[in-house]
Design a protein around this motif. Structure first.
Motif, PDB file in Angstrom:
ATOM      1  N   ALA A   1       0.840  -1.193   0.000  1.00  0.00           N
ATOM      2  CA  ALA A   1       0.000   0.000   0.000  1.00  0.00           C
ATOM      3  C   ALA A   1       0.877   1.246   0.000  1.00  0.00           C
ATOM      4  O   ALA A   1       0.602   2.223  -0.690  1.00  0.00           O
ATOM      5  CB  ALA A   1      -0.909  -0.019   1.223  1.00  0.00           C
ATOM      6  N   ASN A   2       1.928   1.197   0.775  1.00  0.00           N
ATOM      7  CA  ASN A   2       2.865   2.321   0.811  1.00  0.00           C
ATOM      8  C   ASN A   2       4.263   1.836   0.486  1.00  0.00           C
ATOM      9  O   ASN A   2       5.010   1.461   1.382  1.00  0.00           O
ATOM     10  CB  ASN A   2       2.888   2.955   2.212  1.00  0.00           C
TER      11      ASN A   2
ATOM     12  N   LYS B   1       8.043   1.515   0.071  1.00  0.00           N
ATOM     13  CA  LYS B   1       9.088   2.195   0.838  1.00  0.00           C
ATOM     14  C   LYS B   1      10.275   2.523  -0.047  1.00  0.00           C
ATOM     15  O   LYS B   1      10.496   1.873  -1.062  1.00  0.00           O
ATOM     16  CB  LYS B   1       9.576   1.277   1.962  1.00  0.00           C
TER      17      LYS B   1
ATOM     18  N   HIS C   1       8.977  -2.261  -3.632  1.00  0.00           N
ATOM     19  CA  HIS C   1       9.611  -1.124  -2.976  1.00  0.00           C
ATOM     20  C   HIS C   1      10.668  -0.517  -3.888  1.00  0.00           C
ATOM     21  O   HIS C   1      11.147  -1.166  -4.815  1.00  0.00           O
ATOM     22  CB  HIS C   1      10.243  -1.568  -1.651  1.00  0.00           C
TER      23      HIS C   1
ATOM     24  N   ASP D   1      13.083   5.498   3.788  1.00  0.00           N
ATOM     25  CA  ASP D   1      12.251   4.990   4.887  1.00  0.00           C
ATOM     26  C   ASP D   1      13.027   3.966   5.699  1.00  0.00           C
ATOM     27  O   ASP D   1      12.691   3.670   6.840  1.00  0.00           O
ATOM     28  CB  ASP D   1      10.996   4.308   4.329  1.00  0.00           C
TER      29      ASP D   1
END
Ligand code: ARG
Length: 588
Positions: A111-112, A114, A152, A342
Motif C-alpha cells: 500500500a505504501n 518504501k 519497494h 524509509d
C-alpha cells in the motif's frame, strides 16, 4: 490477491460462526500430517474450555456446516477434536488460474511502497575480495531484488572502504617501490598522468606487504598514518594517486561482483562523506550530544535497560582523526539528505553487532534520522570449511573470491562434461551459470545469521537441496515445453484444468503458496524462505513429472492443462531464482 491460507481460514471462520462458536477459532494451517489431510484446523481443541464441551463435538458441529463448502472437498472431525481438511480441486483451480493471470502471481502490492537503501558488499579498495565478502554481496543482492520485486524502491550501495589507514598503507607501499613518481613531488604543479602507475595485480601485492610491515615496523606505520593524513587533507599528488587506486580497484571489483550477478546502483564509499564530517561534528557538539572524554569526542549511547557493556560512540579520536563509525554516521546524514529513505539496511558480518548497535543508537539520539526512518542490520555467520573453521585455501591462506568462483566453475564444468554431450563452448557457459547457482544457493539456503559449511561437492550436486538441482528442474520443464512446441503446440493457448491426480494437485498447492511466501521473505528479510519454497516446488514438480504422463496424454484438454501447469511452474521458479540472483540455462 488474497493468500490461499487466508481464504481457507475465512471459510472456516464462517463455519465456526454459523455453528455458534467464536470465529477466531477458525484458523487453518498446512497439515503437519500430509498423509492424513492437506490442511487442518485445531480451533475446536482451543474452544473446548470456553464452551465447556468436548472438542470432538465442536469439530463435528463445524464440519456439518461445511458439508456444502465450495472451498473444502472434505472436512472430517477426528478425535480428540481436529478438523482434517481437503481442498476442493475446483477452488484450487480458480485460485491458481487467478494467480497465473497476474503478472506477479497474486502477490499483493504494498500500500505504501518504501524507499530502501541497502548497504552491502562493503569491499575495501586495493584489497582483493576474499571469501568473507561473498556473503554480504550475495545476501544483500538478494534482499535488494526481493524488495524490488515486492514493489519497494531500492537503492543498493556498495559502501567501499576507500578512505582509512589502508589507503595510506597502499600509498606508502607505492612510494617505496617507485619513489620517483611525480605524485610524491611536492613542487610538482603540472597535470598528473592519466595512466595508473600500477596494475591490479601489483596493487594487490602492495597492500598485504605494507600492512604486514606496518605491524612490525612502527616508523613505517607512522609514515602510513602521515600518508593517510595527507590524502585526507587534500594534498594534490596524494589525491591524484588515490584516484588511480580507486579506478583500477573499482574496475576489478565490478568484474568480480559482475561474475556473481551482483550490481550496485551506487559506488559510494567512506571517502564521499569526508567533507561532511566537520559539519556533523559541529552539529553534534552544538546539540549537546557530543562531549570530550580523554581527549576524544564521544556520544554516550548507554541506556538504562542495558545489561551488556555499551561503550560510548567515538566520533573523533584525540588527534582529531575520524573513525569507521564517523564515516558511517556521516553517511547516514548524507543518505537522509540525498534520498530521505524509509529504511536503511546493512548487511555485514555478525561480529559487527555491537558496532551497529552503537551507530544506530547514536544516529537516533543525535537525530541524524527521524523516528520513521528504520535502521536495520542483518548480521551473517561465517562461511566455514569442512573442518568447521573459517574457510581457507589448501595451504591455509585466505581464499580469494575470484579463486573460489573459478574452482566452482571448474568443478561444474567437469560434472557437465562427464554426464552430457555438449559442445565445449556451451558447456563453459552452462558451467558458469550453474556454478553461480551453486555458490549463491549454497549460501542463501541457510538462515543468514548461521554459519555454514562450504562443501563444493554438495553445492555442485544435481541432487538434493542445491542450486544445480533447482536449475536442473527448470531445464527439465523447458525441455518438455520445447518438445510440446515441436509437436505443434502453442504455449500461449494452453489453459489450466482441474488437477487430475494427487501429484498435480500437490504441485498446484505448492504453487499457490507463492504470494504468501514472497511477502513473508520480504518482511523478514529472509532469502532462505525463497530457497525452501523452490526446493519444495522443485520436488513437487519432479514428483508430478514421474507420476503423470504429459506429452503422451491422449486427452488434448488435459494435456494442455498439464502444459499450462508446467509453464506456470517454470515462471514461478524463474522469478524466484531471479530474486535470489541467478539464472537458468536453456539446457544442461
Ligand atoms: N568495509 C567494511 C569491511 O570490510 C564493511 C562495510 C560495511 N558497511 C558499513 N556501512 N559499515 O568490514
Amino acid at each position: 490477491m488474497k493468500k490461499l491460507l487466508d481464504l481457507l481460514t475465512e471459510e472456516m471462520q464462517r463455519a465456526f460462526e454459523d455453528a455458534g462458536y467464536n470465529r477466531e477459532l477458525g484458523r487453518v494451517t498446512v497439515s503437519n500430517r500430509p498423509d492424513l489431510c492437506e490442511y487442518q484446523c485445531n480451533g475446536a481443541m482451543a474452544g473446548a474450555k470456553q464452551y465447556k464441551k468436548a472438542p470432538i463435538m465442536i469439530a463435528g458441529d463445524v464440519a456439518a456446516k461445511l458439508a456444502e463448502s465450495q472451498v473444502f472437498s472434505e472436512v472430517v472431525a477426528v478425535a480428540p477434536g481436529f478438523l482434517n481438511l481437503k481442498l476442493s480441486e475446483e477452488f484450487l483451480l480458480q485460485f491458481v488460474k487467478e494467480m497465473r493471470a497476474d503478472e506477479k502471481f497474486g502477490l499483493e502490492r504494498p500500500a505504501n511502497p518504501k524507499k530502501i537503501i541497502i548497504d552491502y558488499g562493503g569491499a575495501n579498495v586495493a584489497k582483493p575480495l576474499h571469501v568473507g565478502h561473498i556473503r554480504s554481496a550475495v545476501i544483500g543482492e538478494s534482499l535488494k531484488r526481493i524488495n524490488r520485486y515486492v514493489g519497494h524502491e531500492v537503492i543498493g550501495d556498495v559502501h567501499l572502504g576507500d578512505w582509512g589507514l589502508q589507503m595510506g598503507l597502499v600509498i606508502t607501499g607505492i612510494q617505496d617501490r617507485q619513489p620517483e613518481l611525480v605524485y610524491f613531488d611536492d613542487h610538482f604543479t603540472g597535470e598528473y598522468p592519466t595512466e595508473a602507475p600500477f596494475t591490479i595485480s601489483e596493487l594487490e601485492e602492495i597492500y598485504p606487504a605494507a600492512s604486514a610491515r606496518s605491524k612490525e615496523d612502527a616508523a613505517y606505520k607512522a609514515r602510513a598514518m602521515e600518508a593517510t593524513f595527507k590524502l585526507q587533507s587534500g594534498v594534490r599528488g596524494y589525491r591524484a594517486l588515490w584516484r588511480h587506486i580507486m579506478n583500477v580497484s573499482i574496475a576489478d571489483l565490478k568484474k568480480n561482483y559482475g561474475s556473481l550477478n551482483v550490481e550496485f546502483d551506487l559506488w559510494k564509499g567512506e571517502s564521499d562523506v569526508h567533507d561532511l564530517i566537520p559539519e556533523m561534528v559541529d552539529y553534534m557538539k552544538k546539540g549537546g550530544y557530543a562531549y570530550i572524554s580523554d581527549g576524544a569526542l564521544v556520544v554516550d549511547v548507554k541506556e538504562e535497560t542495558d545489561t551488556k557493556e555499551m561503550p560510548p560512540c567515538m566520533i573523533l579520536k584525540s588527534d582529531g582523526a575520524s573513525l569507521y563509525n564517523t564515516t558511517d554516521l556521516a553517511t547516514i546524514m548524507e543518505r537522509v539528505k540525498l534520498y530521505d529513505p524509509d529504511e536503511i539496511i546493512y548487511v555485514t558480518d555478525k561480529r559487527q553487532d555491537l558496532y551497529f548497535e552503537q551507530v544506530f543508537r547514536c544516529a537516533r539520539k543525535t537525530k541524524l534520522v527521524d523516528a520513521d526512518t528504520e535502521l536495520k542490520w542483518i548480521g551473517f555467520g561465517t562461511m566455514n570449511g569442512k573442518d568447521g573453521k573459517p574457510f581457507k585455501t589448501r595451504d591455509g591462506g585466505v581464499m580469494r573470491l575470484e579463486n573460489l568462483i573459478w574452482e566452482t566453475k571448474e568443478e561444474m564444468y567437469r560434472k557437465i562434461r562427464e554426464g552430457r554431450q555438449m559442445p565445449e563452448e556451451e558447456a563453459r557457459d552452462v558451467a558458469e551459470l550453474v556454478a553461480v547457482s551453486a555458490l549463491k544457493y549454497g549460501d542463501l539456503s541457510n538462515q543468514a545469521a548461521k554459519d555454514y559449511i562450504f562443501d563444493i561437492d554438495r553445492f555442485t550436486s544435481f541432487e538434493g537441496d542445491t542450486g544445480p538441482y533447482i536449475l536442473y528442474t527448470i531445464v527439465r520443464i523447458k525441455s518438455i515445453l520445447s518438445k510440446y512446441i515441436e509437436q505443434g503446440g502453442d504455449l500461449e493457448k494452453v489453459t489450466l484444468t482441474t488437477a487430475q491426480n494427487e501429484s498435480s494437485k500437490g504441485l498446484m498447492m505448492q504453487l499457490s503458496q507463492f504470494n504468501a511466501m514472497m511477502q513473508n521473505a520480504c518482511e523478514e528479510l529472509a532469502p532462505h524462505k525463497v530457497c525452501a519454497y523452490i526446493y519444495d516446488l522443485a520436488n513437487a514438480l519432479n514428483h508430478f513429472y514421474h507420476e503423470t504422463p504429459i506429452l503422451n496424454n491422449d486427452n488434448e484438454e488435459e494435456r494442455n492443462g498439464l502444459i499450462a501447469l508446467l509453464v506456470l511452474t517454470r515462471d514461478v521458479l524463474e522469478t524466484c531464482i531471479d530474486v535470489l540472483g541467478f539464472r537458468a540455462p536453456e539446457r544442461m
